[in-house]
Design a protein around this motif. Structure first.
Motif, PDB file in Angstrom:
ATOM      1  N   SER A  16       0.814  -1.217   0.000  1.00 39.10           N
ATOM      2  CA  SER A  16       0.000   0.000   0.000  1.00 39.10           C
ATOM      3  C   SER A  16       0.850   1.270   0.000  1.00 39.10           C
ATOM      4  CB  SER A  16      -0.955   0.007   1.202  1.00 39.10           C
ATOM      5  OG  SER A  16      -0.251   0.204   2.407  1.00 39.10           O
ATOM      6  N   PHE A  17       2.140   1.125   0.337  1.00 34.01           N
ATOM      7  CA  PHE A  17       3.068   2.258   0.319  1.00 34.01           C
ATOM      8  C   PHE A  17       3.886   2.291  -0.967  1.00 34.01           C
ATOM      9  CE2 PHE A  17       2.161   1.909   4.822  1.00 34.01           C
ATOM     10  CZ  PHE A  17       2.159   3.212   5.263  1.00 34.01           C
ATOM     11  N   GLY A  18       3.529   1.445  -1.934  1.00 37.50           N
ATOM     12  CA  GLY A  18       4.230   1.411  -3.206  1.00 37.50           C
ATOM     13  C   GLY A  18       5.301   0.343  -3.293  1.00 37.50           C
ATOM     14  N   GLY A  19       5.398  -0.517  -2.283  1.00 36.22           N
ATOM     15  CA  GLY A  19       6.389  -1.589  -2.290  1.00 36.22           C
ATOM     16  C   GLY A  19       5.913  -2.786  -3.091  1.00 36.22           C
ATOM     17  N   PHE A  20       6.741  -3.828  -3.113  1.00 32.82           N
ATOM     18  CA  PHE A  20       6.446  -4.995  -3.942  1.00 32.82           C
ATOM     19  C   PHE A  20       5.743  -6.124  -3.203  1.00 32.82           C
ATOM     20  CE2 PHE A  20      10.087  -2.997  -6.066  1.00 32.82           C
ATOM     21  CZ  PHE A  20       9.490  -2.742  -7.281  1.00 32.82           C
ATOM     22  N   SER A  21       5.881  -6.177  -1.893  1.00 31.15           N
ATOM     23  CA  SER A  21       5.272  -7.299  -1.176  1.00 31.15           C
ATOM     24  C   SER A  21       4.236  -6.800  -0.180  1.00 31.15           C
ATOM     25  CB  SER A  21       6.354  -8.119  -0.462  1.00 31.15           C
ATOM     26  OG  SER A  21       7.101  -7.307   0.406  1.00 31.15           O
ATOM     27  N   SER A  22       3.323  -7.696   0.135  1.00 28.32           N
ATOM     28  CA  SER A  22       2.248  -7.375   1.069  1.00 28.32           C
ATOM     29  C   SER A  22       2.452  -8.159   2.359  1.00 28.32           C
ATOM     30  CB  SER A  22       0.903  -7.754   0.450  1.00 28.32           C
ATOM     31  OG  SER A  22      -0.125  -7.611   1.389  1.00 28.32           O
ATOM     32  N   THR A  23       1.923  -7.633   3.443  1.00 29.98           N
ATOM     33  CA  THR A  23       1.996  -8.329   4.723  1.00 29.98           C
ATOM     34  C   THR A  23       0.706  -9.096   5.023  1.00 29.98           C
ATOM     35  OG1 THR A  23       1.275  -6.296   5.801  1.00 29.98           O
ATOM     36  CG2 THR A  23       3.656  -6.724   5.765  1.00 29.98           C
ATOM     37  N   SER A  24      -0.170  -9.233   4.039  1.00 31.70           N
ATOM     38  CA  SER A  24      -1.475  -9.867   4.268  1.00 31.70           C
ATOM     39  C   SER A  24      -1.369 -11.316   4.751  1.00 31.70           C
ATOM     40  CB  SER A  24      -2.327  -9.807   3.003  1.00 31.70           C
ATOM     41  OG  SER A  24      -2.667  -8.473   2.736  1.00 31.70           O
ATOM     42  N   LYS A  25      -0.479 -12.114   4.152  1.00 34.82           N
ATOM     43  CA  LYS A  25      -0.325 -13.503   4.597  1.00 34.82           C
ATOM     44  C   LYS A  25       0.153 -13.565   6.040  1.00 34.82           C
ATOM     45  CE  LYS A  25       0.560 -15.988   0.304  1.00 34.82           C
ATOM     46  NZ  LYS A  25       1.532 -16.776  -0.434  1.00 34.82           N
ATOM     47  N   MET A  26       1.136 -12.720   6.374  1.00 34.29           N
ATOM     48  CA  MET A  26       1.657 -12.678   7.740  1.00 34.29           C
ATOM     49  C   MET A  26       0.550 -12.268   8.709  1.00 34.29           C
ATOM     50  SD  MET A  26       4.165 -12.841   9.981  1.00 34.29           S
ATOM     51  CE  MET A  26       5.690 -12.763   9.057  1.00 34.29           C
ATOM     52  N   TYR A  27      -0.201 -11.250   8.340  1.00 31.37           N
ATOM     53  CA  TYR A  27      -1.294 -10.765   9.180  1.00 31.37           C
ATOM     54  C   TYR A  27      -2.319 -11.865   9.437  1.00 31.37           C
ATOM     55  CZ  TYR A  27      -5.339  -7.898  10.523  1.00 31.37           C
ATOM     56  OH  TYR A  27      -6.415  -7.369  11.164  1.00 31.37           O
ATOM     57  N   ASP A  28      -2.733 -12.542   8.380  1.00 27.79           N
ATOM     58  CA  ASP A  28      -3.715 -13.620   8.512  1.00 27.79           C
ATOM     59  C   ASP A  28      -3.181 -14.754   9.389  1.00 27.79           C
ATOM     60  OD1 ASP A  28      -5.474 -12.213   6.913  1.00 27.79           O
ATOM     61  OD2 ASP A  28      -4.977 -13.345   5.091  1.00 27.79           O
ATOM     62  N   MET A  29      -1.918 -15.099   9.223  1.00 26.38           N
ATOM     63  CA  MET A  29      -1.352 -16.185  10.000  1.00 26.38           C
ATOM     64  C   MET A  29      -1.249 -15.821  11.481  1.00 26.38           C
ATOM     65  SD  MET A  29       1.809 -18.674   9.297  1.00 26.38           S
ATOM     66  CE  MET A  29       3.144 -17.701   9.897  1.00 26.38           C
ATOM     67  N   LEU A  30      -0.829 -14.598  11.761  1.00 27.03           N
ATOM     68  CA  LEU A  30      -0.757 -14.163  13.155  1.00 27.03           C
ATOM     69  C   LEU A  30      -2.131 -14.241  13.809  1.00 27.03           C
ATOM     70  CD1 LEU A  30       1.624 -11.121  12.685  1.00 27.03           C
ATOM     71  CD2 LEU A  30       2.161 -13.202  13.966  1.00 27.03           C
ATOM     72  N   LEU A  31      -3.133 -13.718  13.119  1.00 29.85           N
ATOM     73  CA  LEU A  31      -4.488 -13.744  13.674  1.00 29.85           C
ATOM     74  C   LEU A  31      -5.001 -15.166  13.856  1.00 29.85           C
ATOM     75  CD1 LEU A  31      -6.381 -10.841  11.879  1.00 29.85           C
ATOM     76  CD2 LEU A  31      -5.280 -10.858  14.122  1.00 29.85           C
ATOM     77  N   SER A  32      -4.746 -16.027  12.877  1.00 26.43           N
ATOM     78  CA  SER A  32      -5.245 -17.407  12.970  1.00 26.43           C
ATOM     79  C   SER A  32      -4.572 -18.169  14.103  1.00 26.43           C
ATOM     80  CB  SER A  32      -5.065 -18.150  11.644  1.00 26.43           C
ATOM     81  OG  SER A  32      -3.712 -18.429  11.406  1.00 26.43           O
ATOM     82  N   ASN A  33      -3.462 -17.655  14.596  1.00 24.33           N
ATOM     83  CA  ASN A  33      -2.770 -18.292  15.714  1.00 24.33           C
ATOM     84  C   ASN A  33      -2.982 -17.541  17.026  1.00 24.33           C
ATOM     85  OD1 ASN A  33      -1.310 -20.684  14.710  1.00 24.33           O
ATOM     86  ND2 ASN A  33      -0.568 -19.192  13.240  1.00 24.33           N
ATOM     87  N   GLY A  34      -3.948 -16.636  17.040  1.00 24.91           N
ATOM     88  CA  GLY A  34      -4.308 -15.961  18.279  1.00 24.91           C
ATOM     89  C   GLY A  34      -3.356 -14.873  18.727  1.00 24.91           C
ATOM     90  N   ILE A  35      -2.538 -14.378  17.821  1.00 23.99           N
ATOM     91  CA  ILE A  35      -1.562 -13.338  18.156  1.00 23.99           C
ATOM     92  C   ILE A  35      -2.141 -11.981  17.758  1.00 23.99           C
ATOM     93  CG2 ILE A  35       0.761 -12.466  17.691  1.00 23.99           C
ATOM     94  CD1 ILE A  35       1.374 -15.541  17.028  1.00 23.99           C
ATOM     95  N   PRO A  36      -2.206 -11.039  18.688  1.00 26.00           N
ATOM     96  CA  PRO A  36      -2.727  -9.714  18.348  1.00 26.00           C
ATOM     97  C   PRO A  36      -1.878  -9.069  17.247  1.00 26.00           C
ATOM     98  CG  PRO A  36      -2.461  -9.939  20.720  1.00 26.00           C
ATOM     99  CD  PRO A  36      -1.805 -11.130  20.089  1.00 26.00           C
ATOM    100  N   ALA A  37      -2.525  -8.648  16.194  1.00 27.97           N
ATOM    101  CA  ALA A  37      -1.812  -8.043  15.064  1.00 27.97           C
ATOM    102  C   ALA A  37      -2.667  -6.944  14.450  1.00 27.97           C
ATOM    103  CB  ALA A  37      -1.480  -9.099  14.020  1.00 27.97           C
ATOM    104  N   TYR A  38      -1.974  -5.968  13.911  1.00 30.93           N
ATOM    105  CA  TYR A  38      -2.626  -4.844  13.247  1.00 30.93           C
ATOM    106  C   TYR A  38      -1.919  -4.633  11.923  1.00 30.93           C
ATOM    107  CZ  TYR A  38      -4.325  -4.095  17.947  1.00 30.93           C
ATOM    108  OH  TYR A  38      -4.912  -4.272  19.165  1.00 30.93           O
ATOM    109  N   GLN A  39      -2.683  -4.390  10.885  1.00 30.73           N
ATOM    110  CA  GLN A  39      -2.097  -4.121   9.567  1.00 30.73           C
ATOM    111  C   GLN A  39      -2.387  -2.665   9.220  1.00 30.73           C
ATOM    112  OE1 GLN A  39      -3.645  -6.333   6.173  1.00 30.73           O
ATOM    113  NE2 GLN A  39      -1.546  -6.626   5.489  1.00 30.73           N
TER     114      GLN A  39
END
Length: 124
Positions: free
Chosen positions: A70-93
């Motif tokens: 979203s800042f113009g970079g090449f990779s997204s943190t969406s997979k990391m965000y989803d995985m953290l949440l699915s494992n019960g770890i508080p995360a914010y994107q």
């Protein structure tokens, strides 16, 4: 919270130490049960491994992911965000243009069972 955000506004990312090495070197000095806030744009599996290490040390990690795409970079943190949440770890994107106050007030913890084996889906 405002004081923390004001201080973070002046922080510059100019270190050469990977996040896992930094947390590992300072982790032993942090009292048990403390909350650590990791702020990173990295979608790499080392971030998840660092979170896992903090949990083993009886610390409480909270992850704030800056979404590079979203800042113009090449990779997204969406997979990391989803995985953290699915494992019960508080995360914010955080995406470009987000209101930080609103983005950081959203409750994000999932009650899904822990799925540690999903780290293979992350960028190496």
């Amino acid at each position: 919270m405002n004081k923390i955000l004001e201080t973070l506004a002046f922080v510059e990312p100019n270190g050469n130490l990977p996040i896992n090495a930094m947390v590992s070197s300072h982790g032993e000095h942090i009292p048990l049960g403390s909350t650590l806030v990791l702020i990173t744009p990295s979608p790499r599996k080392e971030v998840y491994m660092t979170v896992e290490d903090l949990l083993r040390r009886k610390l409480q990690p909270v992850v704030v992911l800056l979404d590079l795409a979203s800042f113009g970079g090449f990779s997204s943190t969406s997979k990391m965000y989803d995985m953290l949440l699915s494992n019960g770890i508080p995360a914010y994107q955080i995406k470009y243009g987000d209101n930080l106050k609103n983005a950081l007030q959203v409750e994000t913890v999932s009650t899904q069972p822990l799925n540690w084996w999903k780290t293979a889906d992350l960028i190496s």
